[in-house]
Design a protein around this motif. Structure first.
Motif, PDB file in Angstrom:
ATOM      1  N   ILE A 154      -6.649   3.927  14.927  1.00 46.66           N
ATOM      2  CA  ILE A 154      -6.494   3.174  13.681  1.00 46.66           C
ATOM      3  C   ILE A 154      -5.111   2.541  13.703  1.00 46.66           C
ATOM      4  O   ILE A 154      -4.093   3.241  13.689  1.00 46.66           O
ATOM      5  CB  ILE A 154      -6.631   4.088  12.452  1.00 46.66           C
ATOM      6  N   LEU A 155      -5.063   1.221  13.734  1.00 46.76           N
ATOM      7  CA  LEU A 155      -3.795   0.509  13.841  1.00 46.76           C
ATOM      8  C   LEU A 155      -3.578  -0.400  12.636  1.00 46.76           C
ATOM      9  O   LEU A 155      -4.537  -0.855  12.016  1.00 46.76           O
ATOM     10  CB  LEU A 155      -3.771  -0.338  15.118  1.00 46.76           C
ATOM     11  N   ASP A 156      -2.312  -0.657  12.325  1.00 49.84           N
ATOM     12  CA  ASP A 156      -2.019  -1.606  11.250  1.00 49.84           C
ATOM     13  C   ASP A 156      -2.048  -3.027  11.817  1.00 49.84           C
ATOM     14  O   ASP A 156      -2.379  -3.255  12.990  1.00 49.84           O
ATOM     15  CB  ASP A 156      -0.684  -1.274  10.577  1.00 49.84           C
ATOM     16  N   LYS A 157      -1.708  -3.992  11.000  1.00 50.82           N
ATOM     17  CA  LYS A 157      -1.805  -5.390  11.421  1.00 50.82           C
ATOM     18  C   LYS A 157      -0.849  -5.731  12.555  1.00 50.82           C
ATOM     19  O   LYS A 157      -1.014  -6.764  13.234  1.00 50.82           O
ATOM     20  CB  LYS A 157      -1.557  -6.317  10.225  1.00 50.82           C
ATOM     21  N   ASN A 158       0.148  -4.865  12.762  1.00 43.71           N
ATOM     22  CA  ASN A 158       1.099  -5.078  13.850  1.00 43.71           C
ATOM     23  C   ASN A 158       0.752  -4.260  15.089  1.00 43.71           C
ATOM     24  O   ASN A 158       1.533  -4.208  16.039  1.00 43.71           O
ATOM     25  CB  ASN A 158       2.515  -4.725  13.381  1.00 43.71           C
ATOM     26  N   GLY A 159      -0.406  -3.615  15.054  1.00 44.73           N
ATOM     27  CA  GLY A 159      -0.835  -2.832  16.199  1.00 44.73           C
ATOM     28  C   GLY A 159      -0.158  -1.493  16.332  1.00 44.73           C
ATOM     29  O   GLY A 159      -0.125  -0.902  17.421  1.00 44.73           O
ATOM     30  N   LYS A 160       0.386  -0.988  15.227  1.00 50.06           N
ATOM     31  CA  LYS A 160       1.101   0.282  15.237  1.00 50.06           C
ATOM     32  C   LYS A 160       0.407   1.287  14.315  1.00 50.06           C
ATOM     33  O   LYS A 160      -0.409   0.921  13.468  1.00 50.06           O
ATOM     34  CB  LYS A 160       2.551   0.090  14.789  1.00 50.06           C
ATOM     35  N   SER A 161       0.761   2.551  14.482  1.00 46.10           N
ATOM     36  CA  SER A 161       0.258   3.583  13.576  1.00 46.10           C
ATOM     37  C   SER A 161       1.279   4.700  13.494  1.00 46.10           C
ATOM     38  O   SER A 161       2.047   4.945  14.430  1.00 46.10           O
ATOM     39  CB  SER A 161      -1.089   4.136  14.052  1.00 46.10           C
ATOM     40  N   TYR A 162       1.286   5.397  12.361  1.00 47.66           N
ATOM     41  CA  TYR A 162       2.272   6.463  12.123  1.00 47.66           C
ATOM     42  C   TYR A 162       1.660   7.511  11.205  1.00 47.66           C
ATOM     43  O   TYR A 162       0.842   7.191  10.336  1.00 47.66           O
ATOM     44  CB  TYR A 162       3.527   5.889  11.460  1.00 47.66           C
TER      45      TYR A 162
END
Length: 213
Positions: A177-185
């Motif tokens: 599951i990634l955000d619009k910037n291709g990152k996840s936390y």
């Protein structure tokens, strides 16, 4: 409430899972090589190597679920696969649920696409990622009697990126599951909430799931 054992219970993920399980009223045993810096009241701490047969037996004694949050580094670098096979064997034979905290590289970027571990992984993380994914393969090859869940945290997760409890998280499958910037936390407290929810709900049997904040 249930009795839960957390292997690696003084580490980054393990300590957060211990704290969350205790907060919900579970009886908790934490096993690790090192003593806790801030012991939690009510937790039974066992200091020792989980590679020891007697320590491992205590991990399963009376437990409803065993959560393992060890990483293939340091003392466990060459023992993680042996440990995973031993835990899977004992859990399957005893009927205890086995929850494994895995790695991000075992996830896929999209349905049907190769896992991250099958593509590029930075060299400094490659060996650990390979071993971590081999643990998932061990679980998938186990007989159906073994009740396991493999939980991959977000891309950014660890003591290098601490964060507060927000009281919410998103749970997905084997696709990241990634955000619009291709990152996840995800923070440790929110990740721990997801893990204990999986234990409490007795769901996601023999599944690979992912957690982001």
């Amino acid at each position: 409430m249930s009795r839960i054992t957390v292997i690696g219970g003084t580490g980054y993920a393990g300590a957060a899972i211990v704290a969350e399980a205790v907060r919900r009223g579970h009886q908790v045993t934490a096993i690790s090589r090192t003593a806790p810096t801030e012991p939690i009241a009510g937790v039974t701490y066992i200091q020792g190597s989980i590679m020891n047969v007697d320590v491992r037996a205590r991990a399963f004694d009376g437990a409803y679920a065993v959560v393992t949050a060890t990483a293939p580094r340091g003392a466990m670098a060459d023992q993680q696969l042996e440990l995973s096979e031993a835990l899977a064997s004992r859990a399957g034979a005893s009927g205890v649920r086995l929850i494994v905290v895995g790695g991000y590289s075992s996830l896929r970027p999209a349905p049907g696409k190769p896992r991250f571990i099958e593509g590029f992984v930075p060299s400094q993380y490659l060996q650990e990622a390979k071993v971590g994914h081999a643990v998932l393969e061990i679980l998938m090859a186990e007989p159906f009697a073994l009740d396991w869940t493999f939980v991959s945290p977000a891309q950014t997760f660890g003591a290098f990126a601490p964060g507060p409890a927000t009281g919410k998280y998103r749970l997905g499958g084997e696709v990241a599951i990634l955000d619009k910037n291709g990152k996840s936390y995800v923070s440790a407290p929110d990740f721990a909430m997801a893990v204990v929810d999986i234990v409490d709900a007795a769901g996601h049997r023999r599944e690979h799931v992912s957690v982001v904040g």
